[in-house]
Scaffold this active site. Structure first.
Site, short mmCIF file in Angstrom:
data_model
loop_
_atom_site.label_atom_id
_atom_site.label_comp_id
_atom_site.label_asym_id
_atom_site.label_seq_id
_atom_site.Cartn_x
_atom_site.Cartn_y
_atom_site.Cartn_z
N HIS A 33 66.69 15.27 47.95
CA HIS A 33 66.60 16.57 48.62
C HIS A 33 65.60 16.47 49.77
O HIS A 33 64.40 16.71 49.57
CB HIS A 33 66.15 17.64 47.62
CG HIS A 33 67.08 17.83 46.47
ND1 HIS A 33 67.15 16.93 45.42
CD2 HIS A 33 67.99 18.81 46.19
CE1 HIS A 33 68.06 17.35 44.55
NE2 HIS A 33 68.58 18.48 44.99
N PRO A 55 63.43 22.39 36.22
CA PRO A 55 63.99 23.75 36.23
C PRO A 55 63.21 24.64 37.19
O PRO A 55 61.99 24.76 37.08
CB PRO A 55 63.82 24.22 34.79
CG PRO A 55 63.62 22.97 33.99
CD PRO A 55 62.93 22.01 34.89
N ASN A 103 62.61 29.52 53.30
CA ASN A 103 63.52 29.02 54.35
C ASN A 103 64.88 29.71 54.31
O ASN A 103 65.76 29.39 55.11
CB ASN A 103 63.68 27.50 54.26
CG ASN A 103 64.23 27.03 52.93
OD1 ASN A 103 65.12 27.65 52.35
ND2 ASN A 103 63.70 25.91 52.43
N HIS A 128 69.70 20.54 52.10
CA HIS A 128 69.02 20.77 50.81
C HIS A 128 69.12 19.58 49.88
O HIS A 128 68.10 19.03 49.46
CB HIS A 128 69.59 22.01 50.13
CG HIS A 128 69.09 22.21 48.73
ND1 HIS A 128 67.89 22.83 48.46
CD2 HIS A 128 69.61 21.86 47.53
CE1 HIS A 128 67.70 22.84 47.15
NE2 HIS A 128 68.73 22.26 46.56
N GLU A 136 59.09 35.92 26.65
CA GLU A 136 59.08 34.69 25.86
C GLU A 136 59.13 33.43 26.70
O GLU A 136 58.42 32.46 26.42
CB GLU A 136 60.26 34.68 24.87
CG GLU A 136 60.06 35.58 23.66
CD GLU A 136 60.55 36.99 23.90
OE1 GLU A 136 60.54 37.78 22.93
OE2 GLU A 136 60.95 37.29 25.05
N HIS A 153 68.98 39.57 14.88
CA HIS A 153 67.62 39.08 14.66
C HIS A 153 67.55 37.99 13.58
O HIS A 153 66.46 37.56 13.23
CB HIS A 153 66.70 40.24 14.26
CG HIS A 153 66.25 41.06 15.43
ND1 HIS A 153 67.13 41.64 16.30
CD2 HIS A 153 65.01 41.38 15.88
CE1 HIS A 153 66.45 42.31 17.23
NE2 HIS A 153 65.16 42.16 17.00
#
Length: 698
Positions: free
Chosen positions: A30, A119, A189, A265, A414, A476
């Site tokens: 990249h 990530p 950008n 990119h 979380e 749950h």
């Protein structure tokens, strides 16, 4: 100091050239972000950030996290130019097997990389954790005239990072906490892989950050180092708020054919475009990876400032220790990764009341025992501390009014909570834990995976571990989550059956130096088991052995179902069937034991096995084999009192007994037919008392 604009220009362009050459040589990567952000990175690292290439782990260094980890060649170019030990050869093998320059930055693999960032947005969450660590340690240790903990956390993220929910979760909390030493650099950008951001991202990011409580700053020209420098100075001047600096850049800057285009990119510029880039920048050589000596000399001078800063800090720290000798002991306690090991021989740590208790309650007791022995223990829950029992008594609440508090309040966030836990661990000096209901471990999974990748000793406290949640129903009641956690390489997952096993799980977590630990705990009360022991630290052990030379079958269980196996053993014995009960609180830790030990617990020749767990059967096949069976869940739960659900789904003594009989009536291989020696299941010493029957829901 007078600024030599020409050498600064060359120094910025050196980052661009090295990044472009590395991506082109790999034919993968990249280049767009490094080309666009080079000036920002140079100004920050060269004139504002406190860091020492000679000692990349200096405690009081500023932290820099490249949240937009796909732009890794930006970071690798900086590390090379500043002298962190990355050579041109390292840059030339970017993205190749076993290189020190992998496709995304990896913590522990390359000196100077503060976090594993792949990530998008995760790096921002971890940076918030680092800033929280700095604030806490400063509140604990700093004295008048002795700011021994005094550094900033910088994080660079792009448009993708700003779209991901984890970044906004974390930044919302950062604003609430007023983390004045957190500075976010936004590489704006306005381009993503699919094209312009207007397709899917039109919000006013600055206004949103202002609403979070950030100081908002904007740099209109991402190549103007003076303007960038002024913004960073303004950010550092505001100690009451974290700062968000929008730097308007151009992706692929300097490459005529790629500037401002999505194609810059995630793909190499192309050989001809690399040449065009160099000519457009006025670079003196078209040879790959060429950097003029005067540029190296300039970076060496910049690096000297960091060396001098560490020397000055170490001199001040020596005077601090002389002035406050009691603080040196506390400092060493915070930084002692072996602090909890002495608890192995501490009767008080392992003591318990012989009454039925939920393992979440037992965990809460143990946390409060640990906090006095491990001063760096810090953590909390995603707005669930009363339910997950993770509040530390008399430890204070971490807030913008008291950063010395050790109880963290993450709010209902979380994923950010888990990312922040990683950041706290990465910073050093702290041992963090985070907590939520087990079914919501799905929200933490991406960050828990990073914990394992980075080998960070973060403890995940997950409660309400099965259909035992009861009336809250299938939304749950976790079913598949345990298999998910167990599938993460390097994650140690414990599902303890009673007080002793819960203590073993916490001891493992508190003494781990290179792995995260997940504690999976019950809501319902469980009886204390007379045969449980510290052997739980081995992941699995024989809880109740056989009176025969060779048992008729083996029952294997974890958590709340261990007692069910014990009760089934009694009924089977009345019918002349002798079984061995194995408690397996941690599959992955068991797999780390010697083959001799594993064979002593699960002898290869004993193929009649039944596994019992009120969750998915996924993963149990390796232990029960073709001749065994499982008493597990094969669907979701239901909304009803827990005792009704356990009966409905077959977690009863009667069903376990019948399953064992069915297995014994099957078509076994025959005695010794597999050619392997049969071993006797070890018979542990048994206490005189018998555990009470049943599970009590509270």
């Amino acid at each position: 100091m007078e600024v030599n604009l020409e050498i600064e220009k060359k120094s910025v362009n050196a980052i661009r050239i090295l990044a472009a050459d590395a991506v082109q040589k790999a034919n993968s990567g990249h280049p767009g972000l490094p080309l666009g952000s080079a000036a920002m990175a140079y100004e920050l690292w060269g004139h504002h950030m406190k860091h020492n290439p000679v000692d990349s782990k200096w405690e009081n260094r500023d932290r820099f996290v490249l949240s937009a980890g796909h732009g890794s060649t930006l970071l690798y170019s900086l590390l090379h130019l500043f002298g962190y030990g990355l050579s041109l050869k390292d840059l030339s093998v970017f993205r190749q097997l076993d290189s020190r320059t992998p496709g995304h930055p990896e913590f522990g693999h390359t000196a100077g990389v503060e976090a594993t960032t792949g990530p998008l947005g995760a790096g921002i969450g971890m940076a918030v954790g680092m800033a929280m660590a700095e604030a806490h340690l400063a509140a604990v240790f700093n004295k008048p005239e002795y700011p021994v903990v005094d550094h900033y956390t910088y994080v660079l993220g792009g448009d993708g990072c700003m779209m991901e929910g984890v970044s906004y979760e974390a930044l919302s909390l950062a604003g609430t906490l007023g983390l004045g030493k957190l500075i976010v650099l936004y590489d704006s950008n306005r381009i993503t892989i699919e094209g312009g951001t207007e397709r899917a991202f039109t919000e006013n990011v600055q206004r949103r950050m202002e609403a979070f409580g950030f100081q908002i700053l904007t740099v209109e020209d991402g190549n103007d180092t003076l303007e960038i420098g002024r913004a960073i100075k303004a950010a550092k001047a505001d100690q009451a708020h974290p700062s968000f600096i929008t730097v308007k850049t151009q992706i692929g800057c300097g490459c005529p054919a790629k500037e401002g285009k999505a194609s810059a990119h995630g793909e190499p510029l192309g050989a001809d475009n690399v040449i065009a880039l160099k000519r457009n920048l006025g670079w003196e050589s078209m040879e790959p990876f060429h950097v003029p000596e005067e540029v190296y000399g300039h970076y060496r001078k910049l690096a000297d400032a960091g060396i001098n800063a560490q020397d000055a800090w170490e001199e001040m720290f020596g005077r601090y220790v002389d002035a406050y000798p009691q603080m040196k002991g506390l400092w060493d306690g915070y930084h002692n990764v072996h602090a909890a090991e002495k608890l192995y021989d501490s009767p008080g740590f392992w003591a318990y009341e012989d009454i039925p208790q939920a393992t979440r309650n037992l965990s809460g007791i143990l946390i409060n025992r640990l906090k006095d022995q491990v001063p760096g223990l810090i953590g909390g829950a995603a707005d669930l501390a009363p339910s997950t029992k993770t509040h530390m008594k008399d430890a204070g609440d971490f807030s913008r009014d008291d950063y010395a508090g050790r109880n963290l309040h993450f709010g209902v966030r979380e994923m950010a909570m888990a990312a922040i836990g990683n950041g706290l661990a990465l910073h050093g000096g702290l041992r963090p834990f985070v907590s939520t209901f087990f079914v919501f471990s799905d929200y933490t999974k991406p960050m828990a995976r990073l914990s394992a990748l980075m080998r960070l000793p973060v403890t995940y406290v997950f409660t309400h571990d099965s259909i035992g949640v009861g009336e809250d129903g299938p939304t749950h009641e976790p079913i598949e989550q345990l298999a998910m956690l167990r599938s993460i390489p390097g994650m140690h997952v414990f599902r303890p059956a009673d007080a002793t096993e819960t203590a073993a799980a916490w001891f493992h977590a508190a003494t781990s130096s290179s792995a995260p630990t997940a504690l999976v705990l019950t809501r319902q009360n469980l009886p204390q088991l007379s045969g449980s022991s510290k052997e739980a630290l081995k992941g699995a052990y024989v809880l109740e052995g056989s009176s025969k030379e060779e048992p008729d079958a083996i029952l294997i269980a974890s958590g709340s179902e261990v007692f069910l196996a014990v009760e089934a053993k009694k009924v089977l014995a009345e019918e002349g069937i002798d079984v061995c009960v194995v408690s397996m609180p941690s599959m992955d830790v068991f797999e780390q034991q010697s083959q001799e030990y594993k064979d002593s617990v699960l002898p290869m020749g004993i193929r009649k096995r039944v596994a019992i767990e009120a969750l998915s059967d996924f993963g149990w096949g390796k232990y029960v084999g073709l001749d065994g069976a499982t008493v597990t869940m094969n669907g979701f739960g239901a909304s009803a009192p827990a005792e009704h659900l356990f009966e409905r789904f077959g977690f009863t003594v009667e069903n376990v007994v019948q399953t064992v009989k069915t297995v014994l009536q099957g078509s076994p291989q025959g005695a010794g037919g597999d050619g392997r020696e049969r071993r006797r299941c070890a018979f542990p010493e048994m206490a005189a008392t018998t555990a009470p029957v049943g599970m009590l829901v509270t």
